[in-house]
Design an enzyme around this catalytic site. Sequence first.
Site, PDB file in Angstrom:
ATOM      1  N   VAL A 160      -0.300  -3.453  24.050  1.00 34.92           N
ATOM      2  CA  VAL A 160       0.417  -2.163  24.044  1.00 34.92           C
ATOM      3  C   VAL A 160       0.818  -1.798  25.470  1.00 34.92           C
ATOM      4  O   VAL A 160      -0.027  -1.785  26.373  1.00 34.92           O
ATOM      5  CB  VAL A 160      -0.459  -1.017  23.486  1.00 34.92           C
ATOM      6  CG1 VAL A 160       0.324   0.293  23.470  1.00 34.92           C
ATOM      7  CG2 VAL A 160      -0.973  -1.340  22.098  1.00 34.92           C
ATOM      8  N   GLY A 183       2.572  -3.269  27.810  1.00 41.93           N
ATOM      9  CA  GLY A 183       2.657  -4.276  28.872  1.00 41.93           C
ATOM     10  C   GLY A 183       1.618  -4.056  29.946  1.00 41.93           C
ATOM     11  O   GLY A 183       0.421  -4.194  29.711  1.00 41.93           O
ATOM     12  N   ILE A 202       0.728  -1.276  31.431  1.00 34.82           N
ATOM     13  CA  ILE A 202       0.077   0.044  31.498  1.00 34.82           C
ATOM     14  C   ILE A 202      -1.352  -0.078  30.947  1.00 34.82           C
ATOM     15  O   ILE A 202      -1.531  -0.527  29.811  1.00 34.82           O
ATOM     16  CB  ILE A 202       0.837   1.093  30.655  1.00 34.82           C
ATOM     17  CG1 ILE A 202       2.295   1.184  31.099  1.00 34.82           C
ATOM     18  CG2 ILE A 202       0.164   2.450  30.739  1.00 34.82           C
ATOM     19  CD1 ILE A 202       3.153   2.084  30.219  1.00 34.82           C
ATOM     20  N   GLY A 211      18.276 -11.940  29.002  1.00 44.65           N
ATOM     21  CA  GLY A 211      16.899 -12.313  28.646  1.00 44.65           C
ATOM     22  C   GLY A 211      15.986 -11.135  28.407  1.00 44.65           C
ATOM     23  O   GLY A 211      14.765 -11.264  28.372  1.00 44.65           O
ATOM     24  N   ASP A 236       7.986  -3.418  16.365  1.00 47.71           N
ATOM     25  CA  ASP A 236       7.237  -3.584  17.614  1.00 47.71           C
ATOM     26  C   ASP A 236       6.543  -2.267  17.992  1.00 47.71           C
ATOM     27  O   ASP A 236       5.355  -2.254  18.321  1.00 47.71           O
ATOM     28  CB  ASP A 236       8.205  -4.033  18.724  1.00 47.71           C
ATOM     29  CG  ASP A 236       7.519  -4.222  20.049  1.00 47.71           C
ATOM     30  OD1 ASP A 236       6.883  -5.273  20.251  1.00 47.71           O
ATOM     31  OD2 ASP A 236       7.584  -3.296  20.896  1.00 47.71           O
ATOM     32  N   LYS A 264       2.343  -1.212  17.982  1.00 49.22           N
ATOM     33  CA  LYS A 264       1.676  -0.628  19.155  1.00 49.22           C
ATOM     34  C   LYS A 264       1.092   0.744  18.803  1.00 49.22           C
ATOM     35  O   LYS A 264      -0.038   1.071  19.178  1.00 49.22           O
ATOM     36  CB  LYS A 264       2.672  -0.517  20.318  1.00 49.22           C
ATOM     37  CG  LYS A 264       3.116  -1.884  20.860  1.00 49.22           C
ATOM     38  CD  LYS A 264       4.328  -1.751  21.763  1.00 49.22           C
ATOM     39  CE  LYS A 264       4.751  -3.084  22.348  1.00 49.22           C
ATOM     40  NZ  LYS A 264       6.088  -3.058  22.970  1.00 49.22           N
TER      41      LYS A 264
HETATM   42  N1  HSE Z   1       9.752  -6.869  22.883  1.00 52.00           N
HETATM   43  C1  HSE Z   1       8.806  -6.010  23.515  1.00 52.00           C
HETATM   44  C2  HSE Z   1       9.534  -4.898  24.269  1.00 52.00           C
HETATM   45  C3  HSE Z   1       7.939  -6.796  24.455  1.00 52.00           C
HETATM   46  O1  HSE Z   1      10.761  -4.993  24.411  1.00 52.00           O
HETATM   47  O2  HSE Z   1       8.913  -3.933  24.678  1.00 52.00           O
HETATM   48  C4  HSE Z   1       6.712  -6.078  24.925  1.00 52.00           C
HETATM   49  O3  HSE Z   1       5.867  -5.739  23.866  1.00 52.00           O
END
Ligand code: HSE
Length: 413
Positions: free
Chosen positions: A129, A131, A133, A184, A198, A202
């Site tokens: 959750v 990244g 943080i 990317g 996503d 989280k």
């Molecule tokens: N695909 C996710 C995002 C990656 O864009 O936040 C990180 O969980």
Amino acid sequence: MNIGLLGFGTIGTGVYELINLNKGRFSKNLEEQAVITKILDRDPNKKVDPSDTAAKIVTNADDIIEDPDIKIVVALLGGMDFEYGLIKRALQNKKHVVTANKAVISEYFEELLTIAAENGVILRYEASVGGGIPIIESLKEELKINRVNEVKGILNGTTNFILSKMTEEGADFDDTLKLAQSIGFAEADPTADIEGYDVSRKLSILSSLAYGGIVKDEDVRKRGLADVRAVDIEMAGDFGYIIKYLGHSILKEKDQVYTTVEPVLFKEASIMSNVNSEFNIVSIVGDIIGELQFYGKGAGKDATANAVVGDVLYILNCIKDDNYPKPTRFAKQLDKCGVSAFEGRYYLRVDIPDHEAFAYVMDVVSEVCDEKSVIVSDDRVFFMTDVMAADVFDAMADKIKERCACFYARIYE
Ligand code: HSE
């Protein structure tokens, strides 16, 4: 202390650089050397750094999961079933596990924590959750003193990048998504990001921890972002708002939980409005501390690798001190109550194909909303409604969608 790494993609490479190539200060934190000895990658020709004599590539996961010398498994493959199976087996083989896999953690949270506890090992998932943080650990700390009753956040870097670009440049959704893919930022298949999966994974992890009972991904209402248009960003801006993609959960009395992932309008000057691009923010509200906000890079190689390696370091210190944390338990049965607790005024844009459709839309909106501002412009009509509950608004929007394309977002006051 030998570590096995499952996955040598972007985040795996970042973790490898921090641990084996001495980038950063990781190795200086350890009296005893910890090193990655095996890396799982499908490609047998993939190479580790020439200066590294410790690690080798393996193509069979069993080489790691069944290796008695490997004490910590770092699982960064992504996906669901395969990695779930490997994490489970690693824990059963009494290996500590660190993962960034939010899909696996949100789906099998309780089961995996129970297996870890039964086998006397630690499961860590900070990078699942937000990244980089450190929200999971911070939330656990606050829970020692507070009852947390609200969690919300901008939790997806891809959609936040898209919305930020659309806001800055007046660009449209499809073009901005393509741009995000070309550099990317967004994945080739962006469904999980733009349809809300996503964020909901989280949010379900954070909500389960915050409220002490399991909230699953499937409990969370998900509204996708793909209907937002440049004109919505512009119109919101004219009213002094910025559109953001929000994950939001609330705990009410009697363990009732309300969860949503949806586009939301924030006042331009608010903190949420100023979280841009790949940055994420998580806000929790505790009964003692009040609101706390955590801001940082929610995606990307170094930020995510930093969180993963932080978890590895935590485990190494527990082993060194022979002092393991109490296992997390989800004692409560929460009542999942949908979205009716999310109330607010709404922004609504409807594309009008003909006169009959216009009359139809006006009738549908008027049935449930007396007080509203209406702006008619060419083949569109815009509404700012009075305060409405989310479930009432959804039902109304479903009727509109029978005849017209539309976009709507709750206004966060
Ligand atoms: N695909 C996710 C995002 C990656 O864009 O936040 C990180 O969980």
